[in-house]
Structure formats: C-alpha cells, structure tokens
Design a protein around this motif. Structure first.
Motif, short mmCIF file in Angstrom:
data_model
loop_
_atom_site.label_atom_id
_atom_site.label_comp_id
_atom_site.label_asym_id
_atom_site.label_seq_id
_atom_site.Cartn_x
_atom_site.Cartn_y
_atom_site.Cartn_z
N THR A 43 -9.42 -3.82 3.60
CA THR A 43 -9.91 -2.64 4.33
C THR A 43 -10.89 -3.05 5.43
O THR A 43 -10.82 -2.53 6.55
N ALA A 44 -11.77 -3.99 5.13
CA ALA A 44 -12.75 -4.45 6.13
C ALA A 44 -12.06 -5.10 7.33
O ALA A 44 -12.60 -5.08 8.43
N SER A 45 -10.88 -5.65 7.10
CA SER A 45 -10.12 -6.28 8.18
C SER A 45 -9.13 -5.32 8.83
O SER A 45 -8.32 -5.74 9.66
N GLY A 46 -9.16 -4.05 8.40
CA GLY A 46 -8.25 -3.06 8.96
C GLY A 46 -6.81 -3.24 8.51
O GLY A 46 -5.87 -2.83 9.19
N GLN A 47 -6.64 -3.85 7.34
CA GLN A 47 -5.31 -4.13 6.82
C GLN A 47 -4.97 -3.16 5.70
O GLN A 47 -5.84 -2.77 4.92
N ALA A 48 -3.69 -2.81 5.60
CA ALA A 48 -3.22 -1.93 4.53
C ALA A 48 -2.35 -2.73 3.58
O ALA A 48 -1.32 -3.29 3.99
N VAL A 49 -2.79 -2.84 2.33
CA VAL A 49 -2.03 -3.59 1.33
C VAL A 49 -1.95 -2.81 0.03
O VAL A 49 -2.75 -1.92 -0.23
N ALA A 64 -3.15 1.12 -3.82
CA ALA A 64 -2.41 1.16 -2.57
C ALA A 64 -3.33 1.70 -1.48
O ALA A 64 -3.76 2.85 -1.54
N CYS A 65 -3.67 0.85 -0.52
CA CYS A 65 -4.52 1.26 0.59
C CYS A 65 -3.80 2.33 1.41
O CYS A 65 -2.56 2.34 1.47
N PRO A 66 -4.54 3.20 2.06
CA PRO A 66 -3.91 4.13 2.99
C PRO A 66 -3.09 3.35 4.01
O PRO A 66 -3.53 2.29 4.49
N GLY A 67 -1.90 3.83 4.30
CA GLY A 67 -1.01 3.14 5.23
C GLY A 67 0.08 2.35 4.55
O GLY A 67 0.96 1.81 5.20
N THR A 68 0.03 2.26 3.21
CA THR A 68 1.11 1.62 2.48
C THR A 68 2.08 2.69 1.98
O THR A 68 1.82 3.88 2.12
N ILE A 135 -1.22 -11.86 -9.92
CA ILE A 135 -1.87 -11.06 -8.89
C ILE A 135 -0.88 -10.99 -7.74
O ILE A 135 -0.39 -12.03 -7.28
N ALA A 136 -0.56 -9.79 -7.28
CA ALA A 136 0.40 -9.66 -6.18
C ALA A 136 -0.13 -8.70 -5.13
O ALA A 136 -0.76 -7.69 -5.45
N VAL A 137 0.16 -9.02 -3.87
CA VAL A 137 -0.24 -8.22 -2.72
C VAL A 137 0.97 -8.06 -1.81
O VAL A 137 1.76 -9.00 -1.65
N SER A 138 1.10 -6.88 -1.21
CA SER A 138 2.15 -6.64 -0.23
C SER A 138 1.60 -5.80 0.91
O SER A 138 0.83 -4.87 0.68
N GLY A 139 2.00 -6.17 2.13
CA GLY A 139 1.64 -5.35 3.28
C GLY A 139 1.32 -6.13 4.54
O GLY A 139 1.31 -5.56 5.63
N LEU A 140 1.06 -7.42 4.42
CA LEU A 140 0.67 -8.21 5.58
C LEU A 140 1.85 -9.02 6.11
O LEU A 140 2.83 -9.23 5.40
#
Length: 161
Positions: A43-49, A64-68, A135-140
């Motif tokens: 979020t601090a980097s303006g990224q949605a994941v 889920a960040c807003p924008g995902t 641990i899994a991340v998606s969005g970048l």
C-alpha cells in the motif's frame, strides 16, 4: 532479484534465499504480522496485491488490497500449490521450467488451471521441521510478487521476530 543473472545463476540465488529465509518458530501471530507488513509495504508503494498465508491447509491470513480482483485470489491459490508441492518458491520452479523449455503440464503432468509456476509463492520453513506452509502474493508485474515476499521475510527475520 533477476537483474543480469542467467537462469543457472538465478536458480542458485533463489535456492540460497530459500535456505536463508527460515523461521525458528511460526505461529498464527507470525502470519498476522507478516500479512500486515506485506499489505502495508504494498500500500505504501501504491501497489495492489492479494496476500495469502497458510500453515498446511489452514488459511491463517488473507487480504486483498483495493484494486485487486477474484482473479488474484485464484493466482495466489495456484502459486501456493506449487510452493507446497515442490517445497520451493514458485519463482524457482518458473525459472527451472523456463530453462528446460517445458511447461508444468509437460514436465510434471499437472493441470495449469490448478498449478501456476510463476513468481509470488514462498515456502514457510521452520528450522528442524521443514516446510510447514506457504506465503503467496499476486498483483505485481515481473518478479515483483517474489521480491515483495522475500524482502518482507528478510526484514522480519533480520529483526529477530
């Protein structure tokens, strides 16, 4: 992490990173703190994941960040299956498959609608116990999902938490 590394060098670096990023213990509170740190950093980097942390089959954290979208939920599940099955980061399997010129279906007869060998999932290893979760991340884009997970893990473990 990729930079100017060739696939062989990148595979070595990823294996070394996985060996280094291990916990002495991993609790539900650990999952919460890591999940919140991943969300805060994105979020601090303006990224949605979308973030998913599991111990075995138990989901300990999901955000889920807003924008995902629901697509990101599918991606984290598919990437986590790779890390769980192969006991390595999904990025490492991505690079191994690319180097071999084969797909996950061709090499392992696995359904790509269930297994996504792309960066973003990392095995949770506890010293003396082995891999206990993911641990899994998606969005970048690019290798960004992997870099986010690895940097948060590195900082968390370096702080002695």
């Amino acid at each position: 992490m990729k930079g100017s590394l060739n696939d062989a060098e990148l595979l070595e670096a990823l294996a070394r990173e996985e060996a280094e990023l291990q916990f002495d213990a991993f609790t539900n509170d650990t999952a919460l703190r890591l999940g919140l740190e991943l969300a805060d950093r994105a979020t601090a980097s303006g990224q949605a994941v979308t973030i998913d942390i599991r111990r075995g089959s138990q989901q300990l954290f999901h955000y889920a960040c807003p924008g995902t979208s629901a697509d990101n939920d599918d991606w984290v599940a598919r990437k986590a299956r790779v890390a769980e099955r192969f006991l390595c980061s999904s990025y490492r399997l991505e690079v191994e498959l690319r180097a071999s010129g084969r797909t996950i279906a061709e090499r392992y007869f696995l359904d790509p609608s269930l297994y996504a060998p792309y960066n973003g999932a990392f095995p949770i290893r506890v010293r003396g116990a082995g891999a206990i979760g993911t641990i899994a991340v998606s969005g970048l884009t690019g290798d960004g999902d992997h870099r986010l997970v690895a940097s948060v893990l590195s900082d968390y473990l370096a702080a002695g938490r």
